[in-house]
Every structure is written in structure tokens, then in C-alpha cells.
Design a protein around this motif. Structure first.
Motif, PDB file in Angstrom:
ATOM      1  N   GLU A 117      -1.272  23.795 -21.015  1.00 18.28           N
ATOM      2  CA  GLU A 117      -1.638  24.939 -21.852  1.00 18.28           C
ATOM      3  C   GLU A 117      -3.060  25.393 -21.541  1.00 18.28           C
ATOM      4  OE1 GLU A 117      -1.113  23.639 -25.829  1.00 18.28           O
ATOM      5  OE2 GLU A 117       1.081  23.626 -25.746  1.00 18.28           O
ATOM      6  N   ARG A 118      -3.963  24.428 -21.388  1.00 18.22           N
ATOM      7  CA  ARG A 118      -5.353  24.767 -21.077  1.00 18.22           C
ATOM      8  C   ARG A 118      -5.452  25.472 -19.730  1.00 18.22           C
ATOM      9  NH1 ARG A 118      -7.364  19.895 -21.022  1.00 18.22           N
ATOM     10  NH2 ARG A 118      -7.240  19.683 -18.756  1.00 18.22           N
ATOM     11  N   GLN A 119      -4.725  24.980 -18.739  1.00 18.05           N
ATOM     12  CA  GLN A 119      -4.757  25.581 -17.407  1.00 18.05           C
ATOM     13  C   GLN A 119      -4.194  26.996 -17.442  1.00 18.05           C
ATOM     14  OE1 GLN A 119      -2.745  22.844 -14.804  1.00 18.05           O
ATOM     15  NE2 GLN A 119      -4.242  21.217 -15.173  1.00 18.05           N
ATOM     16  N   ASN A 120      -3.122  27.193 -18.182  1.00 12.89           N
ATOM     17  CA  ASN A 120      -2.564  28.538 -18.292  1.00 12.89           C
ATOM     18  C   ASN A 120      -3.565  29.494 -18.949  1.00 12.89           C
ATOM     19  OD1 ASN A 120      -0.142  27.816 -17.122  1.00 12.89           O
ATOM     20  ND2 ASN A 120       0.860  27.355 -19.075  1.00 12.89           N
ATOM     21  N   ALA A 121      -4.255  28.985 -19.955  1.00 12.33           N
ATOM     22  CA  ALA A 121      -5.257  29.807 -20.627  1.00 12.33           C
ATOM     23  C   ALA A 121      -6.420  30.118 -19.685  1.00 12.33           C
ATOM     24  CB  ALA A 121      -5.763  29.091 -21.884  1.00 12.33           C
ATOM     25  N   MET A 122      -6.816  29.141 -18.895  1.00 13.29           N
ATOM     26  CA  MET A 122      -7.878  29.363 -17.908  1.00 13.29           C
ATOM     27  C   MET A 122      -7.470  30.444 -16.920  1.00 13.29           C
ATOM     28  SD  MET A 122      -9.539  25.751 -16.730  1.00 13.29           S
ATOM     29  CE  MET A 122     -10.392  24.675 -17.886  1.00 13.29           C
TER      30      MET A 122
ATOM     31  N   ARG B 241     -13.944  36.837 -12.537  1.00 11.99           N
ATOM     32  CA  ARG B 241     -14.612  35.648 -12.013  1.00 11.99           C
ATOM     33  C   ARG B 241     -15.238  34.898 -13.180  1.00 11.99           C
ATOM     34  NH1 ARG B 241     -18.152  34.681  -6.659  1.00 11.99           N
ATOM     35  NH2 ARG B 241     -19.028  32.653  -7.186  1.00 11.99           N
ATOM     36  N   LEU B 242     -15.075  33.581 -13.185  1.00 15.85           N
ATOM     37  CA  LEU B 242     -15.697  32.735 -14.199  1.00 15.85           C
ATOM     38  C   LEU B 242     -16.250  31.486 -13.526  1.00 15.85           C
ATOM     39  CD1 LEU B 242     -13.244  32.979 -17.239  1.00 15.85           C
ATOM     40  CD2 LEU B 242     -15.634  33.686 -17.212  1.00 15.85           C
ATOM     41  N   SER B 243     -17.383  31.021 -14.015  1.00 13.11           N
ATOM     42  CA  SER B 243     -18.003  29.828 -13.439  1.00 13.11           C
ATOM     43  C   SER B 243     -17.401  28.562 -14.045  1.00 13.11           C
ATOM     44  CB  SER B 243     -19.512  29.835 -13.696  1.00 13.11           C
ATOM     45  OG  SER B 243     -19.782  29.657 -15.072  1.00 13.11           O
ATOM     46  N   VAL B 244     -17.581  27.465 -13.346  1.00 17.72           N
ATOM     47  CA  VAL B 244     -17.126  26.164 -13.850  1.00 17.72           C
ATOM     48  C   VAL B 244     -17.820  25.857 -15.172  1.00 17.72           C
ATOM     49  CG1 VAL B 244     -17.181  23.685 -13.415  1.00 17.72           C
ATOM     50  CG2 VAL B 244     -16.508  25.239 -11.588  1.00 17.72           C
ATOM     51  N   ALA B 245     -19.122  26.117 -15.237  1.00 17.00           N
ATOM     52  CA  ALA B 245     -19.885  25.825 -16.450  1.00 17.00           C
ATOM     53  C   ALA B 245     -19.368  26.643 -17.641  1.00 17.00           C
ATOM     54  CB  ALA B 245     -21.368  26.110 -16.215  1.00 17.00           C
TER      55      ALA B 245
ATOM     56  N   VAL C 134     -14.480  21.047 -22.434  1.00 24.15           N
ATOM     57  CA  VAL C 134     -14.119  19.928 -21.561  1.00 24.15           C
ATOM     58  C   VAL C 134     -15.251  19.732 -20.552  1.00 24.15           C
ATOM     59  CG1 VAL C 134     -11.622  20.193 -21.797  1.00 24.15           C
ATOM     60  CG2 VAL C 134     -12.845  21.475 -20.014  1.00 24.15           C
ATOM     61  N   THR C 135     -15.190  18.653 -19.792  1.00 23.67           N
ATOM     62  CA  THR C 135     -16.218  18.391 -18.793  1.00 23.67           C
ATOM     63  C   THR C 135     -16.009  19.276 -17.564  1.00 23.67           C
ATOM     64  OG1 THR C 135     -14.956  16.661 -17.671  1.00 23.67           O
ATOM     65  CG2 THR C 135     -16.329  15.988 -19.543  1.00 23.67           C
ATOM     66  N   THR C 136     -17.075  19.411 -16.777  1.00 25.31           N
ATOM     67  CA  THR C 136     -16.950  20.194 -15.541  1.00 25.31           C
ATOM     68  C   THR C 136     -15.971  19.526 -14.580  1.00 25.31           C
ATOM     69  OG1 THR C 136     -18.926  19.069 -14.658  1.00 25.31           O
ATOM     70  CG2 THR C 136     -19.250  21.218 -15.707  1.00 25.31           C
ATOM     71  N   GLU C 137     -15.893  18.192 -14.622  1.00 24.64           N
ATOM     72  CA  GLU C 137     -14.928  17.494 -13.763  1.00 24.64           C
ATOM     73  C   GLU C 137     -13.495  17.875 -14.131  1.00 24.64           C
ATOM     74  OE1 GLU C 137     -17.486  16.102 -15.239  1.00 24.64           O
ATOM     75  OE2 GLU C 137     -18.739  15.493 -13.543  1.00 24.64           O
TER      76      GLU C 137
END
Length: 264
Positions: free
Chosen positions: A14-19, A28-32, A40-43
């Protein structure tokens, strides 16, 4: 335990789909930014982006991600690249001098503006045999007393002014040089070293295979970038000379992969 794992996997999906939806909306969106938005963590974000890229939903770029439809396919010409980040390229060239083999050895200079910067500062007292497929580099080195110049055959590609094609690859297959200084459009832990053009990629792969030691010259803007054609894996190269503005997390991941990092 299995039910807990299933719930975790469902949440991750679900989180990945939202991302993916957020990246498609924003462009474009940054990791941070993604780490902050999804708490969640950057990892974790990097793992999610890797999964989304495998599904061809996004494309990872330096420091973040863009929609897969935004894949960069237009390659800048050599004159445009020569005007980009000249100070950083000069610093890399000076730093790379320490990787020159002993006088009398053979080096191979890949096409590119950063390798051309190295060609411009080769020491007058350091005798070398230089092999290149770059017309600008060959022109710069022709006639220098300390250089025995060998130019590879092939069709000269207008965008990069470099010889490419079957002749070039075949000629490289017959060679064994001491050190190759290689340029790249992008380098990342996931995709290795990459470039937009297939012909350029074939030649770069042949260059990597023709040398005892590979030194990659790439400014910080190239670190974390990925292009369509991978020409070498991280384990195929020995040293990366780059600049201090490269993404710290990506540099750490590259070091963890066994690559020596030298900051100019």
C-alpha cells in the motif's frame, strides 16, 4: 507469525502504491521527502523505490525518483557537456593523476569531457602510450613529445565525437592496457555504470574488458543517476574519482559494494 508477515507485506505494498501515485503527481520527489511523508527511514524508501522501478512504475534518479514516463533519453552533445561543471572536472582530472601507471605504461582514455580534462593535464615528463576513441582527446594529444598516441577505428558519432561500432569493439578486444580512465553518464549501486546510447555502451564495455585497472571519472551529479544502457557492474571497476557534492548515502552504498571512492 505468517499472518504478521502478510500484514507487513500488505502495508508495504500500500505504501509503495501511494509513493508511485505521489511521484506521478509531483513529477519528482526526493528520498528525504518521501521518508518524511510516509514516516519511514530512507533505507525503507530506497527499497520501496527499487521495487517500484522493477515494476516499471518509477525511475530512480539522483537523490529520488521520477515517473517512468520521464526517463531521460536525450543525450547532451559534447560541446554542451564541456560547459557543464568545468571546475569539478578539472579537480577530478588533477586527482586522477595519481592513478597514472609508471612511465612507459599504456593507458586508455574513454571519450568524454572529464577524461578530456585529464588528457589536458598529463605531465610532460611522464612518458605514456595513450589509446583513445575520442577525436577531441586525440587532437589534444597529437604531437605531444611524451605521448605515443593510438587512435581506435570506427564510425565517429556526432553527439560525442567518439568512434563507435564493430570496428572499435573489435580493436579493443585485441588490447590489454594498464589503466583505463572511463567516463559515465550515471553510476549507482543498483544499475552499475550506464549511458543512454547502445553503441557507446558496447564500446565502454569493451574498454572495461581491455584493461587491468579501471578508474571511473564522474562528478557528483552523476552519482545515483541511471540511464538505459548498463555497460559495467560496480565490481567491474576499481576506483571512482568524484566530487564532494555526490549523494552521501549513495557513496556509502558504493563503498559497501567494494568500490574505492576518491573525492577530489
Amino acid at each position: 507469525m505468517n499472518q504478521d508477515r502478510q500484514e507487513v507485506n500488505m502495508y508495504a505494498e500500500e505504501r509503495q502504491n501511494a509513493m508511485a501515485q505521489r511521484i506521478a503527481t509531483e513529477g519528482r520527489l526526493s528520498v528525504a521527502a518521501l521518508a518524511k511523508e510516509f514516516d519511514v527511514t530512507t533505507e525503507t524508501v530506497r527499497r520501496d523505490l527499487t521495487s517500484l522501478e522493477r515494476q516499471d512504475l518509477i525511475r530512480r534518479v539522483h537523490g529520488g525518483a521520477v515517473p517512468s514516463s520521464a526517463l531521460h533519453v536525450i543525450e547532451a552533445g559534447v560541446q554542451d557537456r564541456a560547459r557543464t561543471r568545468p571546475t569539478e572536472k578539472d579537480a577530478i582530472a588533477q586527482r586522477a593523476l595519481q592513478y597514472l601507471p609508471a612511465p612507459g605504461s599504456t593507458i586508455l582514455l574513454d571519450a568524454g569531457t572529464t577524461t578530456a580534462a585529464l588528457a589536458a593535464v598529463l605531465p610532460p615528463a611522464h612518458r605514456l602510450t595513450v589509446v583513445t576513441h575520442s577525436v577531441p582527446i586525440a587532437a589534444r594529444l597529437a604531437g605531444l613529445a611524451q605521448v605515443e598516441l593510438h587512435v581506435l577505428p570506427g564510425r565517429v558519432r556526432p553527439t560525442t565525437l567518439a568512434a563507435v561500432g564493430t570496428e572499435t569493439v573489435h580493436a579493443l578486444a585485441q588490447l590489454r592496457v594498464d589503466v583505463a580512465f572511463v567516463g559515465t553518464n550515471g553510476v549507482s549501486t543498483d544499475h552499475g555504470l550506464s549511458t543512454p546510447d547502445a553503441d557507446e555502451a558496447h564500446v565502454k564495455t569493451a574498454i572495461v574488458g581491455a584493461t587491468r585497472s579501471v578508474v571511473v571519472l564522474a562528478d557528483g551529479s552523476k552519482i545515483g543517476e541511471e540511464h538505459t544502457r548498463r555497460f559495467a557492474a560496480i565490481e567491474d571497476v576499481d576506483t571512482l574519482v568524484t566530487t564532494g557534492d555526490a549523494d552521501d548515502d549513495e557513496l556509502e552504498a558504493l563503498r559497501a559494494s567494494g568500490l574505492e571512492i576518491d573525492l577530489a
